[in-house]
Design an enzyme around this catalytic site. Structure first.
Site, PDB file in Angstrom:
ATOM      1  N   GLU A 149       0.802  -1.228   0.000  1.00  0.00           N
ATOM      2  CA  GLU A 149       0.000   0.000   0.000  1.00  0.00           C
ATOM      3  C   GLU A 149       0.840   1.286   0.000  1.00  0.00           C
ATOM      4  O   GLU A 149       0.604   2.204   0.781  1.00  0.00           O
ATOM      5  CB  GLU A 149      -0.946  -0.010   1.192  1.00  0.00           C
ATOM      6  CG  GLU A 149      -1.890  -1.200   1.192  1.00  0.00           C
ATOM      7  CD  GLU A 149      -2.781  -1.272   2.425  1.00  0.00           C
ATOM      8  OE1 GLU A 149      -2.686  -0.392   3.301  1.00  0.00           O
ATOM      9  OE2 GLU A 149      -3.583  -2.230   2.520  1.00  0.00           O
ATOM     10  N   GLU A 260      -6.760 -10.375  -0.933  1.00  0.00           N
ATOM     11  CA  GLU A 260      -7.540 -10.050   0.269  1.00  0.00           C
ATOM     12  C   GLU A 260      -9.024  -9.891  -0.087  1.00  0.00           C
ATOM     13  O   GLU A 260      -9.672  -8.920   0.283  1.00  0.00           O
ATOM     14  CB  GLU A 260      -7.003  -8.784   0.938  1.00  0.00           C
ATOM     15  CG  GLU A 260      -5.528  -8.872   1.301  1.00  0.00           C
ATOM     16  CD  GLU A 260      -4.998  -7.628   2.015  1.00  0.00           C
ATOM     17  OE1 GLU A 260      -5.811  -6.884   2.609  1.00  0.00           O
ATOM     18  OE2 GLU A 260      -3.763  -7.421   2.000  1.00  0.00           O
TER      19      GLU A 260
END
Length: 351
Positions: A149, A260
């Protein structure tokens, strides 16, 4: 195995959970394809959790146990007991272990975030952490989310300001180079959210990540793949853009993992006011569409949910995001995943 038999087996398994005779996701997964789940050792005292996890999935990722805050409790002092617990479970259950993560700009230990370190010290700390973790697990890990991220959600800037940036302007490159120096064989991934589709609301960030990894490849920075998180809700409607994105990443020679996946009842931050059979059907349809998108591109090799039961989810059970409900009953989404996996590659199977 035909569809009629699969449905009968699903019905039996729905009522006799954990019976060894039940067909499982890992049994019907195509050869060289992972069907995975995030896992946490904090739930290992729940025998239904551990049994279901081991029977159904051929790959697991530690939810938090291998991150900085769990492994490097003070500078240079490592404790791998939590990470080892998930890793050892995977090995005991003949599962592939996927490492997550080596470098994240947030949720780092306070000794790091409040330490007042200079850029040079941070570079040394980052190098030591990555080297220590990667060498410890060696080739027994399939791959690592090296950087998690990093890319800015909007605007023209590439990276977010965080623990590492802008103090280490090249920290993404440096992290990958350090991981490769620690192990020449393990696969190295960049992992992020809101990057799945090349079209729609995620197009800008998706383009940024594509441009970043393309540049890395061109400059010889060692990167093997991209992890696409896919925390979505029932309103998600840009699956066609996912296929476009997968195709362009594959054209760079990159492996892609859906890392995810969860499909919540309501958009993030919103309340789920009801959970009906119609919404269960919507969830089934979206899970199947996402899985089919991955299966349509050969370089997409992992379909992994962030947990598997609504009993343990970061979104809370009120969002009903996962293939099993909070009582470990398989939901329609589970059956959709099972039948979709079974239909691929001439029903070839791998354990």
């Amino acid at each position: 195995m035909n569809t009629f038999i699969s449905v009968i087996l699903f019905y039996v398994c729905s009522h006799l959970i954990l019976q060894s005779s039940c067909v499982t996701l890992r049994q019907v997964a195509p050869i060289n394809f992972f069907v995975g789940s995030a896992a946490s050792q904090s739930h290992f005292s729940d025998s239904t959790y551990t049994t279901t996890l081991g029977q159904q999935y051929n790959l697991i990722t530690a939810e938090y146990e291998c991150k900085w805050s769990a492994t490097e409790l003070s500078r240079g002092q490592f404790d791998f007991s939590l990470c080892d617990a998930v890793y050892n479970y995977a090995k005991q259950n003949n599962q592939t272990f996927r490492g997550h993560n080596l470098c994240w700009g947030i949720y780092n230990p306070t000794w790091l975030t409040n330490g007042g370190f200079s850029p040079a010290e941070k570079r040394s700390i980052l190098q030591n952490h990555i080297t220590t973790v990667v060498k410890r697990y060696g080739d027994s890990v399939y791959g690592w989310d090296v950087v998690n991220e990093a890319v800015a959600d909007s605007g023209n800037d590439l990276y977010k300001n965080n623990t590492w940036y802008p103090d280490i302007p090249d920290y993404v490159d440096f992290a990958f180079q350090t991981a490769r120096a620690a192990n020449p064989n393990v696969k190295l991934f960049y992992n992020d959210y809101s990057i799945a589709s090349a079209t729609g609301w995620s197009a800008q960030k998706s383009q940024k990540v594509y441009d970043m990894v393309k540049s890395m490849k061109e400059r010889g920075i060692p990167i093997d793949g991209v992890g696409i998180q896919l925390h979505v809700s029932l309103s998600y409607d840009i699956v066609s853009g996912i296929i476009q994105n997968l195709q362009r990443l594959a054209a760079l020679g990159l492996e892609v993992h859906f890392t995810e996946v969860d499909v919540s009842c309501a958009d993030y931050g919103q309340t789920c006011t009801s959970w009906t059979s119609d919404k269960e059907q919507q969830q089934l349809d979206l899970y199947v569409a996402l899985l089919k998108a991955c299966l349509s591109v050969s370089k997409c090799r992992n379909f992994e949910t962030w947990g598997f039961t609504d009993k343990y989810t970061w979104l809370t059970s009120s969002q009903h995001p996962l293939p099993y409900d909070e009582n470990y009953n398989p939901k329609p989404a589970y059956n959709g995943i099972l039948l979709t996996l079974e239909s691929v590659n001439g029903l070839k199977k791998s354990l």
